[in-house]
Design a protein around this motif. Structure first.
Motif, PDB file in Angstrom:
ATOM      1  N   TYR A  23     -48.996 -15.668   0.864  1.00 47.42           N
ATOM      2  CA  TYR A  23     -48.456 -16.898   1.462  1.00 47.42           C
ATOM      3  C   TYR A  23     -47.977 -17.872   0.400  1.00 47.42           C
ATOM      4  O   TYR A  23     -46.998 -18.588   0.602  1.00 47.42           O
ATOM      5  CB  TYR A  23     -49.489 -17.561   2.361  1.00 47.42           C
ATOM      6  CG  TYR A  23     -49.864 -16.754   3.589  1.00 47.42           C
ATOM      7  CD1 TYR A  23     -48.944 -15.904   4.198  1.00 47.42           C
ATOM      8  CD2 TYR A  23     -51.133 -16.824   4.125  1.00 47.42           C
ATOM      9  CE1 TYR A  23     -49.289 -15.160   5.308  1.00 47.42           C
ATOM     10  CE2 TYR A  23     -51.485 -16.090   5.242  1.00 47.42           C
ATOM     11  CZ  TYR A  23     -50.550 -15.263   5.828  1.00 47.42           C
ATOM     12  OH  TYR A  23     -50.892 -14.532   6.930  1.00 47.42           O
ATOM     13  N   GLU A  24     -48.653 -17.911  -0.748  1.00 43.04           N
ATOM     14  CA  GLU A  24     -48.211 -18.794  -1.825  1.00 43.04           C
ATOM     15  C   GLU A  24     -46.860 -18.336  -2.391  1.00 43.04           C
ATOM     16  O   GLU A  24     -46.019 -19.166  -2.737  1.00 43.04           O
ATOM     17  CB  GLU A  24     -49.264 -18.866  -2.932  1.00 43.04           C
ATOM     18  CG  GLU A  24     -50.457 -19.702  -2.550  1.00 43.04           C
ATOM     19  CD  GLU A  24     -51.558 -19.683  -3.586  1.00 43.04           C
ATOM     20  OE1 GLU A  24     -51.530 -18.821  -4.497  1.00 43.04           O
ATOM     21  OE2 GLU A  24     -52.454 -20.528  -3.485  1.00 43.04           O
ATOM     22  N   GLN A  25     -46.652 -17.015  -2.473  1.00 44.61           N
ATOM     23  CA  GLN A  25     -45.348 -16.506  -2.899  1.00 44.61           C
ATOM     24  C   GLN A  25     -44.259 -16.907  -1.905  1.00 44.61           C
ATOM     25  O   GLN A  25     -43.176 -17.340  -2.288  1.00 44.61           O
ATOM     26  CB  GLN A  25     -45.372 -14.980  -3.023  1.00 44.61           C
ATOM     27  CG  GLN A  25     -46.034 -14.464  -4.259  1.00 44.61           C
ATOM     28  CD  GLN A  25     -45.968 -12.950  -4.313  1.00 44.61           C
ATOM     29  OE1 GLN A  25     -45.817 -12.287  -3.295  1.00 44.61           O
ATOM     30  NE2 GLN A  25     -46.093 -12.402  -5.512  1.00 44.61           N
ATOM     31  N   GLU A  26     -44.569 -16.771  -0.628  1.00 40.35           N
ATOM     32  CA  GLU A  26     -43.603 -17.146   0.396  1.00 40.35           C
ATOM     33  C   GLU A  26     -43.327 -18.650   0.361  1.00 40.35           C
ATOM     34  O   GLU A  26     -42.177 -19.083   0.512  1.00 40.35           O
ATOM     35  CB  GLU A  26     -44.134 -16.734   1.767  1.00 40.35           C
ATOM     36  CG  GLU A  26     -43.117 -16.832   2.866  1.00 40.35           C
ATOM     37  CD  GLU A  26     -43.634 -16.251   4.174  1.00 40.35           C
ATOM     38  OE1 GLU A  26     -43.055 -16.612   5.206  1.00 40.35           O
ATOM     39  OE2 GLU A  26     -44.588 -15.464   4.156  1.00 40.35           O
ATOM     40  N   LEU A  27     -44.348 -19.436   0.126  1.00 40.75           N
ATOM     41  CA  LEU A  27     -44.174 -20.884   0.035  1.00 40.75           C
ATOM     42  C   LEU A  27     -43.317 -21.263  -1.167  1.00 40.75           C
ATOM     43  O   LEU A  27     -42.456 -22.144  -1.060  1.00 40.75           O
ATOM     44  CB  LEU A  27     -45.537 -21.565  -0.057  1.00 40.75           C
ATOM     45  CG  LEU A  27     -45.537 -23.082  -0.121  1.00 40.75           C
ATOM     46  CD1 LEU A  27     -44.937 -23.669   1.146  1.00 40.75           C
ATOM     47  CD2 LEU A  27     -46.946 -23.600  -0.333  1.00 40.75           C
TER      48      LEU A  27
END
Length: 137
Positions: A91-95
């Motif tokens: 999710y941090e990569q997507e964010l």
């Protein structure tokens, strides 16, 4: 861990005391006393919790099947935590992708299709409007 949590949640009690009206001073003092007691108890705890001695509980508890069940649940909780950490990294990569993206009001259709491939219309396979199967609308 305990000291780090307390350092992150430090309260400026002097500035807070100046904002408290005189008729609520006793409630403020009770709050400060309780907060200090909780902070002292938190700082007295070890950094990591003690490891669970499952063999001790098997020998002590009459129903050892219950101990086995708790041990399985404890292991599944640890697996869940590891899976959660993997999801958080994803999710941090997507964010970061969304943070580094061109603002929507400045995007062209090509930029939108590059950022979100699912929005691209297939005009070759579906030559007539809406260029998607009706079931997907």
């Amino acid at each position: 861990m305990a000291g780090r949590r307390v350092a992150l949640k430090a309260i400026d009690w002097l500035a807070f005391a100046e904002l408290v009206p005189p008729n609520q001073r006793s409630m403020f003092n009770a709050l400060k006393t309780r907060s200090d007691a909780i902070a002292a108890k938190l700082s007295s705890l070890p950094e990591t919790p003690a490891a669970i001695d499952w063999s001790y509980y098997r020998s002590t508890v009459v129903n050892s099947g219950m101990v086995d069940d708790f041990e399985k649940k404890n292991k599944s909780a640890a697996e869940y935590i590891e899976a959660s950490k993997a999801r958080i990294a994803e999710y941090e990569q997507e964010l970061s992708k969304f943070k580094n993206m061109i603002p929507f009001d400045q995007m062209t259709i090509e930029d939108l299709n590059a950022a979100f491939p699912e929005t691209k219309l297939d005009k070759v396979k579906y030559p007539y409007w809406p260029h998607k199967p009706i079931a997907d609308l």
